[in-house]
Design a protein around this motif. Sequence first.
Motif, PDB file in Angstrom:
ATOM      1  N   LEU A 159       0.845  -1.199   0.000  1.00 28.23           N
ATOM      2  CA  LEU A 159       0.000   0.000   0.000  1.00 28.23           C
ATOM      3  C   LEU A 159       0.878   1.245   0.000  1.00 28.23           C
ATOM      4  O   LEU A 159       0.647   2.195  -0.751  1.00 28.23           O
ATOM      5  N   PHE A 160       1.903   1.224   0.858  1.00 28.65           N
ATOM      6  CA  PHE A 160       2.835   2.348   0.903  1.00 28.65           C
ATOM      7  C   PHE A 160       3.517   2.548  -0.456  1.00 28.65           C
ATOM      8  O   PHE A 160       3.659   3.680  -0.934  1.00 28.65           O
ATOM      9  N   ALA A 161       3.924   1.443  -1.054  1.00 29.46           N
ATOM     10  CA  ALA A 161       4.596   1.519  -2.358  1.00 29.46           C
ATOM     11  C   ALA A 161       3.663   2.140  -3.398  1.00 29.46           C
ATOM     12  O   ALA A 161       4.068   3.019  -4.182  1.00 29.46           O
ATOM     13  N   ALA A 162       2.385   1.739  -3.363  1.00 25.59           N
ATOM     14  CA  ALA A 162       1.414   2.280  -4.325  1.00 25.59           C
ATOM     15  C   ALA A 162       1.224   3.781  -4.117  1.00 25.59           C
ATOM     16  O   ALA A 162       1.132   4.554  -5.082  1.00 25.59           O
ATOM     17  N   THR A 217       1.956   6.857  -6.709  1.00 27.82           N
ATOM     18  CA  THR A 217       0.978   7.900  -7.045  1.00 27.82           C
ATOM     19  C   THR A 217       1.613   9.275  -6.925  1.00 27.82           C
ATOM     20  O   THR A 217       1.400  10.150  -7.782  1.00 27.82           O
ATOM     21  N   VAL A 218       2.375   9.457  -5.845  1.00 26.55           N
ATOM     22  CA  VAL A 218       3.060  10.735  -5.650  1.00 26.55           C
ATOM     23  C   VAL A 218       4.006  11.000  -6.824  1.00 26.55           C
ATOM     24  O   VAL A 218       4.019  12.100  -7.400  1.00 26.55           O
ATOM     25  N   ALA A 219       4.770   9.967  -7.209  1.00 29.17           N
ATOM     26  CA  ALA A 219       5.711  10.122  -8.325  1.00 29.17           C
ATOM     27  C   ALA A 219       4.973  10.484  -9.605  1.00 29.17           C
ATOM     28  O   ALA A 219       5.411  11.359 -10.373  1.00 29.17           O
ATOM     29  N   LEU A 220       3.824   9.846  -9.807  1.00 27.10           N
ATOM     30  CA  LEU A 220       3.019  10.139 -11.000  1.00 27.10           C
ATOM     31  C   LEU A 220       2.565  11.591 -10.999  1.00 27.10           C
ATOM     32  O   LEU A 220       2.675  12.300 -12.005  1.00 27.10           O
ATOM     33  N   GLY A 221       2.055  12.019  -9.838  1.00 28.75           N
ATOM     34  CA  GLY A 221       1.609  13.408  -9.715  1.00 28.75           C
ATOM     35  C   GLY A 221       2.734  14.385 -10.012  1.00 28.75           C
ATOM     36  O   GLY A 221       2.541  15.366 -10.746  1.00 28.75           O
ATOM     37  N   ILE A 222       3.913  14.099  -9.467  1.00 25.92           N
ATOM     38  CA  ILE A 222       5.055  14.986  -9.694  1.00 25.92           C
ATOM     39  C   ILE A 222       5.433  15.003 -11.173  1.00 25.92           C
ATOM     40  O   ILE A 222       5.685  16.061 -11.754  1.00 25.92           O
ATOM     41  N   ALA A 223       5.428  13.808 -11.798  1.00 27.91           N
ATOM     42  CA  ALA A 223       5.798  13.714 -13.212  1.00 27.91           C
ATOM     43  C   ALA A 223       4.848  14.558 -14.073  1.00 27.91           C
ATOM     44  O   ALA A 223       5.286  15.300 -14.963  1.00 27.91           O
TER      45      ALA A 223
END
Lengths: 260, 245
Positions: free
Chosen positions: A230-233, A237-243
């Motif tokens: 769950l933490f990894a997911a 998501t955070v990485a996706l948002g930043i990208a």
Amino acid sequence: MSDAVAVPSAPRRVPPIVDHLAGIVAIVIAWQVYVTATDAPAYMLPAPGAVGGALADLAISGALWRDLGFTFGNVVFGLVLGALAGFALGFVLAKSPTLERWLDGPILLLQTAPKIALAPLFVIWFGFGTTSKIVLIVSLVLFPVLVATIVGLRGVPQNALELARILKLTTWQRLMRVELPMALPEIFIGLRIGAVQAVVGAILGEWMSGKLGLGHLMTFASATYKTPLLFAAVLLTVALGIAVHVSLEAAERCLLRWKQ
Amino acid sequence: MITIEAVSKRFAGPKGEPVDALTPVDLTIPAGQFLSIVGPSGCGKSTLLRIIAGLETPSDGKLTIAATGVARPIGFVFQEPVLLPWLSTLANIRFPLDTGGVPRAEADATAHRLIKMVGLQGFEDALPHQLSGGMRQRAAIARALSYDPPILLMDEPFGALDLLTRDRMNDELLQIWRATKKTIVFVTHSVEEAAYLSDRVVVMSARPGRVRAIHDVDLPHPRGEATKLDPRFHQFMATFRRELK
């Protein structure tokens, strides 16, 4: 722009990225210390190493790329579609006061209605597949872009439109070569709001239905008490948002270079 | 040639009552003439210019512009230089040609020639915000000339410039006029500018906006520093000033 009000600051010893990284490293260390000290169970708060392990497993099994790719694809597709629809509708409304008067009420209603409440309805209407997810994202992106487009087009200086008349530009030429570039700074404000909403919408859509995507990964991890997963997911998501944010910012820097 | 017959403009006032911005005007401007319209604010001089440009429709009367076979007969220079802020100086000057379907190479050649004419060499790639006010207005003039319209309409184009720049721009404008033989209609509130530049001066007064007098300014060409020492130049200025009161 923000550059114009820059306050002179003391000379920096290190680039800002080092400060950001230092902050993150400090949090990870504090996290590890807390887990070790309190002996927190992994299903409540996994250690940073466990989360890293879950991420590595995901990458090796290929699930990471499949889920991340699915969500990313939906975000990009929905963002593009929603932005185009928002711009087209905004253009029509900015140009036709009559139409705007008629549609003002319905648009306000749709705009203020929490799209999250409509999400289950989209599933009923458009099924469990990709379509309902795209529709949800588009509905979230459309309104900020629409409003920003209207504001931007209304703000085009009168004399620029008069220049277009003197030069006998066609409607298409006026739109593409005068009005759109003039309105672009405002449109980008709408796009930036829309991009954040697009990520939220994509995850939300995957929570509710389907077998793919970061949202689905989250519901799967939480249902099976795989908290490191769950933490990894969440991190993905955070990485996706930043990208998404960074690419939009790059596009803006490139297209609005003349503003700096 | 521009023919203005009984052209008038009426606006709705704040309480809906009709306000005469311009009472009927009759005026014929022959091709190649430099005509100035001078008057206080609110006299309808800009309204008259904008009617000629087609930016406003007259409430009454008839306007004829004899410019056969020209797709875009009018060049307009606004009070503020209306440059597109994302385009370089060169691209701004080329803009009417690009949108008018002129081939790239030909448009470039024309733009470079005009850059030289208005003295902006070395600033081809500069963006408008990197230019001074006078340079921006010169770029705007070059843009208006780029598609070679027979008529050039100018709405207080040098009003925002300092006096030195303004004097220099006046001389440059006279040079351009001599070189291109365009019909120029020039709106100003400066009697000196009107007397110095024009073949003919229309003096207008306000409330209601109307034509007060029309003068032929038969000072010899080319004009320059000697013109400004000519007693008749000062007589013209005194006459205009008296009529403006």
